[in-house]
Design a protein around this motif. Structure first.
Motif, PDB file in Angstrom:
ATOM      1  N   LEU A  18       5.505   3.318  10.425  1.00 21.23           N
ATOM      2  CA  LEU A  18       6.139   2.140   9.845  1.00 21.23           C
ATOM      3  C   LEU A  18       7.546   2.009  10.411  1.00 21.23           C
ATOM      4  O   LEU A  18       8.133   2.978  10.876  1.00 21.23           O
ATOM      5  CB  LEU A  18       6.242   2.280   8.321  1.00 21.23           C
ATOM      6  N   SER A  19       8.079   0.808  10.327  1.00 22.33           N
ATOM      7  CA  SER A  19       9.480   0.633  10.692  1.00 22.33           C
ATOM      8  C   SER A  19      10.332   1.415   9.686  1.00 22.33           C
ATOM      9  O   SER A  19       9.881   1.737   8.583  1.00 22.33           O
ATOM     10  CB  SER A  19       9.851  -0.845  10.657  1.00 22.33           C
ATOM     11  N   LYS A  20      11.554   1.707  10.053  1.00 20.09           N
ATOM     12  CA  LYS A  20      12.438   2.464   9.165  1.00 20.09           C
ATOM     13  C   LYS A  20      12.620   1.741   7.836  1.00 20.09           C
ATOM     14  O   LYS A  20      12.574   2.351   6.772  1.00 20.09           O
ATOM     15  CB  LYS A  20      13.791   2.685   9.842  1.00 20.09           C
ATOM     16  N   LEU A  21      12.803   0.423   7.899  1.00 20.74           N
ATOM     17  CA  LEU A  21      12.997  -0.349   6.671  1.00 20.74           C
ATOM     18  C   LEU A  21      11.766  -0.288   5.765  1.00 20.74           C
ATOM     19  O   LEU A  21      11.879  -0.051   4.566  1.00 20.74           O
ATOM     20  CB  LEU A  21      13.318  -1.810   7.014  1.00 20.74           C
ATOM     21  N   ALA A  22      10.588  -0.478   6.333  1.00 24.47           N
ATOM     22  CA  ALA A  22       9.349  -0.417   5.540  1.00 24.47           C
ATOM     23  C   ALA A  22       9.145   0.978   4.970  1.00 24.47           C
ATOM     24  O   ALA A  22       8.732   1.140   3.815  1.00 24.47           O
ATOM     25  CB  ALA A  22       8.153  -0.829   6.392  1.00 24.47           C
ATOM     26  N   PHE A  23       9.432   1.993   5.765  1.00 22.68           N
ATOM     27  CA  PHE A  23       9.295   3.374   5.301  1.00 22.68           C
ATOM     28  C   PHE A  23      10.225   3.650   4.123  1.00 22.68           C
ATOM     29  O   PHE A  23       9.807   4.194   3.101  1.00 22.68           O
ATOM     30  CB  PHE A  23       9.595   4.325   6.460  1.00 22.68           C
TER      31      PHE A  23
ATOM     32  N   GLN B 216       0.842  -1.190   0.000  1.00 20.74           N
ATOM     33  CA  GLN B 216       0.000   0.000   0.000  1.00 20.74           C
ATOM     34  C   GLN B 216       0.882   1.246   0.000  1.00 20.74           C
ATOM     35  O   GLN B 216       1.583   1.536   0.960  1.00 20.74           O
ATOM     36  CB  GLN B 216      -0.918   0.032   1.231  1.00 20.74           C
ATOM     37  N   VAL B 217       0.846   1.990  -1.069  1.00 22.52           N
ATOM     38  CA  VAL B 217       1.705   3.159  -1.233  1.00 22.52           C
ATOM     39  C   VAL B 217       1.379   4.249  -0.213  1.00 22.52           C
ATOM     40  O   VAL B 217       2.248   5.005   0.200  1.00 22.52           O
ATOM     41  CB  VAL B 217       1.581   3.713  -2.674  1.00 22.52           C
ATOM     42  N   VAL B 218       0.164   4.319   0.224  1.00 21.96           N
ATOM     43  CA  VAL B 218      -0.251   5.386   1.134  1.00 21.96           C
ATOM     44  C   VAL B 218       0.207   5.153   2.578  1.00 21.96           C
ATOM     45  O   VAL B 218       0.191   6.077   3.385  1.00 21.96           O
ATOM     46  CB  VAL B 218      -1.788   5.569   1.051  1.00 21.96           C
TER      47      VAL B 218
ATOM     48  N   ARG C 106      11.524   1.502   2.078  1.00 21.28           N
ATOM     49  CA  ARG C 106      11.137   0.695   0.924  1.00 21.28           C
ATOM     50  C   ARG C 106       9.996   1.342   0.140  1.00 21.28           C
ATOM     51  O   ARG C 106       9.894   1.220  -1.071  1.00 21.28           O
ATOM     52  CB  ARG C 106      10.721  -0.703   1.387  1.00 21.28           C
ATOM     53  N   MET C 107       9.130   2.079   0.833  1.00 17.91           N
ATOM     54  CA  MET C 107       7.966   2.676   0.180  1.00 17.91           C
ATOM     55  C   MET C 107       8.251   4.028  -0.474  1.00 17.91           C
ATOM     56  O   MET C 107       7.517   4.445  -1.357  1.00 17.91           O
ATOM     57  CB  MET C 107       6.825   2.842   1.195  1.00 17.91           C
ATOM     58  N   LEU C 108       9.297   4.715  -0.065  1.00 14.13           N
ATOM     59  CA  LEU C 108       9.573   6.054  -0.591  1.00 14.13           C
ATOM     60  C   LEU C 108       9.702   6.118  -2.116  1.00 14.13           C
ATOM     61  O   LEU C 108       9.146   7.029  -2.730  1.00 14.13           O
ATOM     62  CB  LEU C 108      10.810   6.647   0.079  1.00 14.13           C
ATOM     63  N   PRO C 109      10.403   5.201  -2.774  1.00 12.27           N
ATOM     64  CA  PRO C 109      10.455   5.283  -4.244  1.00 12.27           C
ATOM     65  C   PRO C 109       9.076   5.161  -4.898  1.00 12.27           C
ATOM     66  O   PRO C 109       8.830   5.770  -5.939  1.00 12.27           O
ATOM     67  CB  PRO C 109      11.352   4.106  -4.625  1.00 12.27           C
ATOM     68  N   ASN C 110       8.166   4.413  -4.283  1.00  9.31           N
ATOM     69  CA  ASN C 110       6.810   4.294  -4.836  1.00  9.31           C
ATOM     70  C   ASN C 110       6.055   5.609  -4.777  1.00  9.31           C
ATOM     71  O   ASN C 110       5.128   5.843  -5.548  1.00  9.31           O
ATOM     72  CB  ASN C 110       6.016   3.219  -4.091  1.00  9.31           C
ATOM     73  N   LEU C 111       6.433   6.463  -3.848  1.00 11.09           N
ATOM     74  CA  LEU C 111       5.811   7.785  -3.730  1.00 11.09           C
ATOM     75  C   LEU C 111       6.525   8.828  -4.577  1.00 11.09           C
ATOM     76  O   LEU C 111       6.082   9.963  -4.665  1.00 11.09           O
ATOM     77  CB  LEU C 111       5.826   8.252  -2.271  1.00 11.09           C
ATOM     78  N   GLY C 112       7.653   8.449  -5.173  1.00  8.81           N
ATOM     79  CA  GLY C 112       8.429   9.392  -5.958  1.00  8.81           C
ATOM     80  C   GLY C 112       9.331  10.244  -5.087  1.00  8.81           C
ATOM     81  O   GLY C 112       9.817  11.280  -5.526  1.00  8.81           O
ATOM     82  N   VAL C 113       9.545   9.815  -3.844  1.00 12.78           N
ATOM     83  CA  VAL C 113      10.413  10.534  -2.923  1.00 12.78           C
ATOM     84  C   VAL C 113      11.649   9.680  -2.702  1.00 12.78           C
ATOM     85  O   VAL C 113      11.580   8.628  -2.084  1.00 12.78           O
ATOM     86  CB  VAL C 113       9.702  10.778  -1.565  1.00 12.78           C
ATOM     87  N   VAL C 114      12.770  10.130  -3.212  1.00  6.16           N
ATOM     88  CA  VAL C 114      14.001   9.364  -3.076  1.00  6.16           C
ATOM     89  C   VAL C 114      15.105  10.335  -2.656  1.00  6.16           C
ATOM     90  O   VAL C 114      15.286  11.388  -3.246  1.00  6.16           O
ATOM     91  CB  VAL C 114      14.385   8.661  -4.399  1.00  6.16           C
ATOM     92  N   SER C 115      15.825   9.918  -1.635  1.00  9.12           N
ATOM     93  CA  SER C 115      16.957  10.725  -1.190  1.00  9.12           C
ATOM     94  C   SER C 115      18.140   9.793  -0.980  1.00  9.12           C
ATOM     95  O   SER C 115      17.988   8.729  -0.387  1.00  9.12           O
ATOM     96  CB  SER C 115      16.604  11.436   0.115  1.00  9.12           C
ATOM     97  N   SER C 116      19.288  10.186  -1.428  1.00  5.10           N
ATOM     98  CA  SER C 116      20.465   9.318  -1.352  1.00  5.10           C
ATOM     99  C   SER C 116      20.883   9.054   0.090  1.00  5.10           C
ATOM    100  O   SER C 116      21.434   8.003   0.386  1.00  5.10           O
ATOM    101  CB  SER C 116      21.625   9.917  -2.129  1.00  5.10           C
ATOM    102  N   HIS C 117      20.593   9.931   1.027  1.00  8.17           N
ATOM    103  CA  HIS C 117      21.011   9.687   2.407  1.00  8.17           C
ATOM    104  C   HIS C 117      20.082   8.721   3.143  1.00  8.17           C
ATOM    105  O   HIS C 117      20.394   8.266   4.223  1.00  8.17           O
ATOM    106  CB  HIS C 117      21.137  11.008   3.186  1.00  8.17           C
ATOM    107  N   LEU C 118      18.948   8.358   2.563  1.00  3.78           N
ATOM    108  CA  LEU C 118      18.042   7.403   3.183  1.00  3.78           C
ATOM    109  C   LEU C 118      18.366   5.967   2.814  1.00  3.78           C
ATOM    110  O   LEU C 118      17.950   5.043   3.484  1.00  3.78           O
ATOM    111  CB  LEU C 118      16.596   7.696   2.794  1.00  3.78           C
ATOM    112  N   THR C 119      19.086   5.760   1.728  1.00  7.85           N
ATOM    113  CA  THR C 119      19.352   4.390   1.288  1.00  7.85           C
ATOM    114  C   THR C 119      20.663   3.851   1.766  1.00  7.85           C
ATOM    115  O   THR C 119      21.482   4.479   2.316  1.00  7.85           O
ATOM    116  CB  THR C 119      19.317   4.297  -0.254  1.00  7.85           C
TER     117      THR C 119
END
Length: 87
Positions: A67-72, A58-60, A74-87
């Motif tokens: 959510l746990s940090k890992l689940a959060f 569920q993208v929402v 994992r979902m960020l790219p599905n929302l179009g939110v990607v940051s290099s310091h999160l991965t």
């Protein structure tokens, strides 16, 4: 302007998916609210399609529940939110 393709609503509840698409269940679900009947009419008219999605996909979720940090992450790219310091 009318839609050329039916709008897809993703739902992680299989029961709701079946009820929205199958009017046979109507007699057992008289207590359901008006919004379900509205959605069912839209499905019948081909304007909306209800499709099942696994709850972990569920993208929402990052916007609606903790959510746990890992689940959060994992979902960020599905929302179009990607940051290099999160991965």
């Amino acid at each position: 302007m009318p839609l050329s393709v039916a709008l897809t609503v993703l739902c992680d509840n299989l029961g709701v998916t079946y009820i929205a698409e199958n009017p046979v269940h109507h007699t057992k679900m008289k207590h359901l609210e008006v919004d379900l009947h509205f959605v069912r009419n839209q499905v019948r008219n081909g304007l909306v399609r209800v499709s099942h999605i696994h709850s972990t996909d569920q993208v929402v979720d990052p916007l609606t529940k903790p959510l746990s940090k890992l689940a959060f992450q994992r979902m960020l790219p599905n929302l179009g939110v990607v940051s290099s310091h999160l991965t």
